[in-house]
Write an enzyme that holds these catalytic residues in place. Structure first.
Site, PDB file in Angstrom:
ATOM      1  N   ASN A  14       0.834  -1.212   0.000  1.00 50.32           N
ATOM      2  CA  ASN A  14       0.000   0.000   0.000  1.00 50.32           C
ATOM      3  C   ASN A  14       0.867   1.260   0.000  1.00 50.32           C
ATOM      4  O   ASN A  14       0.542   2.243  -0.675  1.00 50.32           O
ATOM      5  CB  ASN A  14      -0.968  -0.005   1.190  1.00 50.32           C
ATOM      6  CG  ASN A  14      -2.229  -0.788   0.872  1.00 50.32           C
ATOM      7  OD1 ASN A  14      -3.045  -0.361   0.064  1.00 50.32           O
ATOM      8  ND2 ASN A  14      -2.365  -1.968   1.476  1.00 50.32           N
ATOM      9  N   ARG A  68       4.579   0.454  25.676  1.00 52.01           N
ATOM     10  CA  ARG A  68       3.687   0.793  24.573  1.00 52.01           C
ATOM     11  C   ARG A  68       3.582   2.320  24.420  1.00 52.01           C
ATOM     12  O   ARG A  68       3.705   2.869  23.328  1.00 52.01           O
ATOM     13  CB  ARG A  68       2.321   0.188  24.935  1.00 52.01           C
ATOM     14  CG  ARG A  68       1.352   0.081  23.870  1.00 52.01           C
ATOM     15  CD  ARG A  68       0.284  -0.937  24.240  1.00 52.01           C
ATOM     16  NE  ARG A  68       0.439  -2.124  23.426  1.00 52.01           N
ATOM     17  CZ  ARG A  68       0.251  -2.133  22.111  1.00 52.01           C
ATOM     18  NH1 ARG A  68      -0.092  -1.039  21.473  1.00 52.01           N
ATOM     19  NH2 ARG A  68       0.417  -3.227  21.421  1.00 52.01           N
ATOM     20  N   MET A  93       0.473  -2.856  12.055  1.00 51.73           N
ATOM     21  CA  MET A  93      -0.256  -3.829  12.858  1.00 51.73           C
ATOM     22  C   MET A  93      -0.088  -3.544  14.357  1.00 51.73           C
ATOM     23  O   MET A  93       0.368  -4.384  15.127  1.00 51.73           O
ATOM     24  CB  MET A  93       0.187  -5.247  12.496  1.00 51.73           C
ATOM     25  CG  MET A  93       0.021  -5.552  11.005  1.00 51.73           C
ATOM     26  SD  MET A  93      -1.587  -5.085  10.309  1.00 51.73           S
ATOM     27  CE  MET A  93      -2.424  -6.644  10.426  1.00 51.73           C
ATOM     28  N   ARG A  94      -0.440  -2.318  14.715  1.00 48.90           N
ATOM     29  CA  ARG A  94      -0.436  -1.942  16.127  1.00 48.90           C
ATOM     30  C   ARG A  94      -1.672  -1.097  16.399  1.00 48.90           C
ATOM     31  O   ARG A  94      -2.122  -0.364  15.511  1.00 48.90           O
ATOM     32  CB  ARG A  94       0.786  -1.078  16.467  1.00 48.90           C
ATOM     33  CG  ARG A  94       2.061  -1.821  16.597  1.00 48.90           C
ATOM     34  CD  ARG A  94       3.178  -0.842  16.896  1.00 48.90           C
ATOM     35  NE  ARG A  94       3.038  -0.205  18.212  1.00 48.90           N
ATOM     36  CZ  ARG A  94       3.506  -0.722  19.337  1.00 48.90           C
ATOM     37  NH1 ARG A  94       4.144  -1.871  19.328  1.00 48.90           N
ATOM     38  NH2 ARG A  94       3.348  -0.095  20.486  1.00 48.90           N
ATOM     39  N   ASN A 110      -6.364   5.123   7.891  1.00 47.56           N
ATOM     40  CA  ASN A 110      -6.002   3.702   7.910  1.00 47.56           C
ATOM     41  C   ASN A 110      -6.709   3.001   6.759  1.00 47.56           C
ATOM     42  O   ASN A 110      -7.786   3.438   6.332  1.00 47.56           O
ATOM     43  CB  ASN A 110      -6.455   3.066   9.230  1.00 47.56           C
ATOM     44  CG  ASN A 110      -6.078   1.596   9.318  1.00 47.56           C
ATOM     45  OD1 ASN A 110      -4.970   1.199   8.953  1.00 47.56           O
ATOM     46  ND2 ASN A 110      -6.997   0.754   9.794  1.00 47.56           N
ATOM     47  N   HIS A 112      -8.205  -0.813   5.801  1.00 51.23           N
ATOM     48  CA  HIS A 112      -8.532  -2.108   6.403  1.00 51.23           C
ATOM     49  C   HIS A 112      -9.144  -3.004   5.324  1.00 51.23           C
ATOM     50  O   HIS A 112      -9.994  -2.545   4.546  1.00 51.23           O
ATOM     51  CB  HIS A 112      -9.509  -1.920   7.564  1.00 51.23           C
ATOM     52  CG  HIS A 112      -9.805  -3.204   8.271  1.00 51.23           C
ATOM     53  ND1 HIS A 112      -8.896  -3.816   9.112  1.00 51.23           N
ATOM     54  CD2 HIS A 112     -10.890  -4.013   8.226  1.00 51.23           C
ATOM     55  CE1 HIS A 112      -9.418  -4.952   9.556  1.00 51.23           C
ATOM     56  NE2 HIS A 112     -10.629  -5.097   9.039  1.00 51.23           N
ATOM     57  N   ASP A 144      -9.787   6.845  14.897  1.00 46.76           N
ATOM     58  CA  ASP A 144     -10.148   7.415  16.199  1.00 46.76           C
ATOM     59  C   ASP A 144      -9.701   6.456  17.296  1.00 46.76           C
ATOM     60  O   ASP A 144      -8.919   5.530  17.021  1.00 46.76           O
ATOM     61  CB  ASP A 144     -11.652   7.765  16.250  1.00 46.76           C
ATOM     62  CG  ASP A 144     -12.553   6.539  16.169  1.00 46.76           C
ATOM     63  OD1 ASP A 144     -12.033   5.400  16.250  1.00 46.76           O
ATOM     64  OD2 ASP A 144     -13.783   6.716  16.029  1.00 46.76           O
ATOM     65  N   GLU A 145     -10.210   6.655  18.518  1.00 48.41           N
ATOM     66  CA  GLU A 145      -9.668   5.869  19.649  1.00 48.41           C
ATOM     67  C   GLU A 145     -10.028   4.389  19.575  1.00 48.41           C
ATOM     68  O   GLU A 145      -9.385   3.569  20.198  1.00 48.41           O
ATOM     69  CB  GLU A 145     -10.166   6.443  20.988  1.00 48.41           C
ATOM     70  CG  GLU A 145      -9.490   7.723  21.438  1.00 48.41           C
ATOM     71  CD  GLU A 145     -10.054   8.945  20.720  1.00 48.41           C
ATOM     72  OE1 GLU A 145     -11.057   8.807  19.973  1.00 48.41           O
ATOM     73  OE2 GLU A 145      -9.469  10.032  20.886  1.00 48.41           O
ATOM     74  N   ASP A 148     -10.369   0.176  14.159  1.00 51.66           N
ATOM     75  CA  ASP A 148     -11.060   0.050  12.865  1.00 51.66           C
ATOM     76  C   ASP A 148     -12.452   0.684  12.907  1.00 51.66           C
ATOM     77  O   ASP A 148     -13.437   0.098  12.455  1.00 51.66           O
ATOM     78  CB  ASP A 148     -11.168  -1.443  12.460  1.00 51.66           C
ATOM     79  CG  ASP A 148      -9.797  -2.066  12.239  1.00 51.66           C
ATOM     80  OD1 ASP A 148      -8.865  -1.352  11.839  1.00 51.66           O
ATOM     81  OD2 ASP A 148      -9.658  -3.285  12.463  1.00 51.66           O
TER      82      ASP A 148
HETATM   83  C1  GAR Z   1      -3.264  -4.742   3.807  1.00 45.70           C
HETATM   84  O1  GAR Z   1      -4.147  -5.720   3.312  1.00 45.70           O
HETATM   85  C2  GAR Z   1      -3.977  -3.837   4.802  1.00 45.70           C
HETATM   86  O2  GAR Z   1      -5.307  -3.571   4.449  1.00 45.70           O
HETATM   87  C3  GAR Z   1      -3.897  -4.674   6.046  1.00 45.70           C
HETATM   88  O3  GAR Z   1      -2.588  -5.191   6.047  1.00 45.70           O
HETATM   89  C4  GAR Z   1      -2.181  -5.374   4.703  1.00 45.70           C
HETATM   90  C5  GAR Z   1      -0.837  -4.717   4.516  1.00 45.70           C
HETATM   91  O4  GAR Z   1      -0.312  -5.018   3.255  1.00 45.70           O
HETATM   92  N1  GAR Z   1      -4.148  -3.881   7.219  1.00 45.70           N
HETATM   93  C6  GAR Z   1      -4.836  -4.329   8.265  1.00 45.70           C
HETATM   94  O5  GAR Z   1      -5.268  -5.454   8.362  1.00 45.70           O
HETATM   95  C7  GAR Z   1      -5.027  -3.295   9.371  1.00 45.70           C
HETATM   96  N2  GAR Z   1      -6.021  -3.701  10.294  1.00 45.70           N
HETATM   97  P1  GAR Z   1       0.873  -4.152   2.649  1.00 45.70           P
HETATM   98  O6  GAR Z   1       2.008  -4.172   3.694  1.00 45.70           O
HETATM   99  O7  GAR Z   1       1.259  -4.879   1.403  1.00 45.70           O
HETATM  100  O8  GAR Z   1       0.351  -2.769   2.395  1.00 45.70           O
END
Ligand code: GAR
Length: 203
Positions: A14, A68, A93-94, A110, A112, A144-145, A148
């Site tokens: 992405n 954290r 992924m945090r 973000n 998702h 937001d807080e 997702d």
């Molecule tokens: C993507 O599919 C993104 O939507 C997901 O991680 C992947 C990252 O791929 N994000 C989530 O699941 C966030 N909750 P990438 O590193 O190739 O962009």
């Protein structure tokens, strides 16, 4: 020139889609100021470096709430040092802290891989297959807080095919992610919108 800060944890496809969109003018008047990962080994960091971008690894040191918060504080400082206007979570992924959200209020996006509010959290495509939905997709939203949860900027859909596996569905959703994220960033940077309740509406 608006300055983007990209946060990622993995391969960074992405991030690369955003980079391409800036290069070919689909996102105008913007540049990637810094790419930051909590995972030093993330492929996206290496890709950023080979494109000549500033790429920082900021791993969490230690465990627990204090560690954290300290990690989030370092990331906020880095984003501020690079004068970032808009933060784009791209496979980061945090869960980010309320302090982080407050520091960049309405300036964190973000992506998702599901049609929120369906299937938040991990393994969204697997969740979609398990549930048996016939349409899947991706969502770009303000952060937001809650996880997702923020105001939705845009969504793209894909059909779920009878022979889909989590891998084939993820690949089809990912193609749409690469279109959706640059579109959403361009839209948000244009400022031509207002938010009414939870609705993101054009001006
Ligand atoms: C993507 O599919 C993104 O939507 C997901 O991680 C992947 C990252 O791929 N994000 C989530 O699941 C966030 N909750 P990438 O590193 O190739 O962009």
């Amino acid at each position: 020139m608006r300055r983007l800060g990209i946060l990622l944890s993995g391969r960074g496809s992405n991030f690369l889609a955003i980079h391409r969109a800036i290069a070919d003018g689909r996102i105008q008047d913007a540049e990637i100021a810094v790419v930051i990962s909590n995972k030093p080994e993330a492929g996206g960091l290496e890709a950023a470096r080979s494109l000549g971008l500033t790429a920082l690894a900021i791993p969490q040191e230690g465990k627990g709430q204090a560690a954290r918060q300290a990690h989030d504080a370092r990331v906020i400082t880095a984003l501020s040092d690079f004068n970032v206007d808009l933060v784009c979570l791209a496979g980061y992924m945090r869960i980010i802290s309320p302090a982080f959200v407050a520091a960049f209020s309405n300036r964190i996006l973000n992506i998702h891989p599901s049609l929120l509010p369906a299937f938040p959290g991990l393994d969204a495509q697997h969740q979609a297959l398990e549930y048996g939905v016939k349409v899947a997709g991706c969502t770009v939203h303000f952060v937001d807080e809650a996880v997702d949860h923020g105001v939705i900027v845009l969504q793209k859909t894909v059909p779920v095919l009878d022979d889909d596996t989590a891998d084939t569905l993820s690949a089809r959703v990912l193609e749409q992610e690469h279109i959706a994220y640059p579109e959403a960033i361009s839209y948000v940077l244009s400022g031509r919108f207002h938010i009414v309740g939870r609705r993101y509406l054009p001006l």
